[in-house]
Write a protein that holds these residues in place. Structure first.
Motif, PDB file in Angstrom:
ATOM      1  N   ILE A 101     -55.096  35.350 -40.806  1.00  0.00           N
ATOM      2  CA  ILE A 101     -55.027  33.437 -40.559  1.00  0.00           C
ATOM      3  C   ILE A 101     -55.076  31.812 -41.113  1.00  0.00           C
ATOM      4  N   PHE A 102     -54.874  31.593 -43.143  1.00  0.00           N
ATOM      5  CA  PHE A 102     -54.225  30.941 -43.770  1.00  0.00           C
ATOM      6  C   PHE A 102     -53.257  31.266 -43.316  1.00  0.00           C
TER       7      PHE A 102
ATOM      8  N   ILE B  61     -51.354  29.931 -40.537  1.00  0.00           N
ATOM      9  CA  ILE B  61     -51.074  28.606 -40.692  1.00  0.00           C
ATOM     10  C   ILE B  61     -50.415  27.347 -41.312  1.00  0.00           C
TER      11      ILE B  61
ATOM     12  N   THR C  51     -47.125  28.877 -38.848  1.00  0.00           N
ATOM     13  CA  THR C  51     -47.012  27.570 -37.567  1.00  0.00           C
ATOM     14  C   THR C  51     -47.058  26.639 -38.430  1.00  0.00           C
ATOM     15  N   SER C  52     -47.461  25.819 -39.437  1.00  0.00           N
ATOM     16  CA  SER C  52     -47.052  24.633 -39.551  1.00  0.00           C
ATOM     17  C   SER C  52     -45.708  24.041 -39.733  1.00  0.00           C
TER      18      SER C  52
ATOM     19  N   HIS D   4     -45.567  25.457 -32.098  1.00  0.00           N
ATOM     20  CA  HIS D   4     -46.803  26.235 -31.699  1.00  0.00           C
ATOM     21  C   HIS D   4     -47.064  25.145 -30.510  1.00  0.00           C
TER      22      HIS D   4
ATOM     23  N   VAL E 126     -54.885  20.077 -43.534  1.00  0.00           N
ATOM     24  CA  VAL E 126     -54.847  21.091 -44.269  1.00  0.00           C
ATOM     25  C   VAL E 126     -54.335  21.639 -46.046  1.00  0.00           C
TER      26      VAL E 126
ATOM     27  N   GLN F 111     -58.508  20.818 -47.008  1.00  0.00           N
ATOM     28  CA  GLN F 111     -58.966  22.387 -46.695  1.00  0.00           C
ATOM     29  C   GLN F 111     -58.779  23.470 -47.734  1.00  0.00           C
TER      30      GLN F 111
ATOM     31  N   ASP G 218     -52.936  28.779 -48.024  1.00  0.00           N
ATOM     32  CA  ASP G 218     -53.144  27.139 -47.364  1.00  0.00           C
ATOM     33  C   ASP G 218     -52.373  26.789 -48.396  1.00  0.00           C
TER      34      ASP G 218
ATOM     35  N   ALA H  27     -48.934  26.336 -46.404  1.00  0.00           N
ATOM     36  CA  ALA H  27     -48.980  25.892 -46.014  1.00  0.00           C
ATOM     37  C   ALA H  27     -48.794  24.012 -45.821  1.00  0.00           C
TER      38      ALA H  27
END
Length: 175
Positions: free
Chosen positions: A61-62, A65, A68-69, A74, A104, A107, A143, A146
């Motif tokens: 998932i990370f 992200i 796609t960031s 997306h 982000v 996060q 992350d 990202a």
């Protein structure tokens, strides 16, 4: 980026992140496939496969992200964006990207706290007692990537919009 230009460091970094995300998809799929085969035909499973699957999914998932960031391909809601002028579209894109960068980044800070907490508390998997913090650290690294990619996207949106890799950046349409 045109075909006759050699990719710069940022473009190579972006491509590397996308490849890493794709590799993590393959690892998650392989874990699931192997576990299903072992259960179906041999009535056994990989020790800690549930823990590995859960943590690998978090990593996926990370890193997803991160992948796609940067790209603008997306899923987006472009109802207002399609009705405004080109200059206002750019303002909307810059604003949205700055907000995404902020979210982000927060996060990422919070996820580092989770990595530190699992390390400090010596959280381990159920069967093999493997420390879980390295899995969290790999997710946190995704992350961090990202944040870097969103920062590159923000810089390019402001200073070099022609360097973006968005598909049809100038002619996005409502589908």
């Amino acid at each position: 980026m045109t075909d006759n230009k050699k990719p710069n460091f940022a473009d190579r970094f972006i491509n590397s992140i996308e490849w890493l995300a794709a590799i993590f998809v393959g690892i998650v799929a392989l874990n699931i496939f192997a576990n299903v085969l072992l259960r179906k035909f041999f009535s056994t499973s990989i020790p800690d496969s549930y823990d590995f699957g859960r943590m690998l999914l978090g990593i996926l998932i990370f890193w997803g992200i991160a992948a796609t960031s940067y790209r603008g391909g997306h899923i987006t809601v472009d109802l207002v964006w399609t009705m405004v002028s080109k200059n206002k579209k750019r303002v909307i894109d810059v604003f949205a990207t700055v907000v995404l960068l902020f979210v982000v980044t927060v996060q990422t800070v919070m996820l580092f706290d989770k990595v530190h907490g699992t390390f400090r508390d010596n959280v381990q998997t159920y069967d093999l007692n493997i420390p879980t913090w390295p899995f969290y650290a790999v997710a946190w690294a995704g992350d961090v990537c990202a944040v870097i990619l969103i920062a590159i996207r923000t810089w390019r949106l402001v200073f070099k919009p022609e360097a973006l890799h968005d598909e049809h950046y100038d002619d996005k349409k409502v589908e």
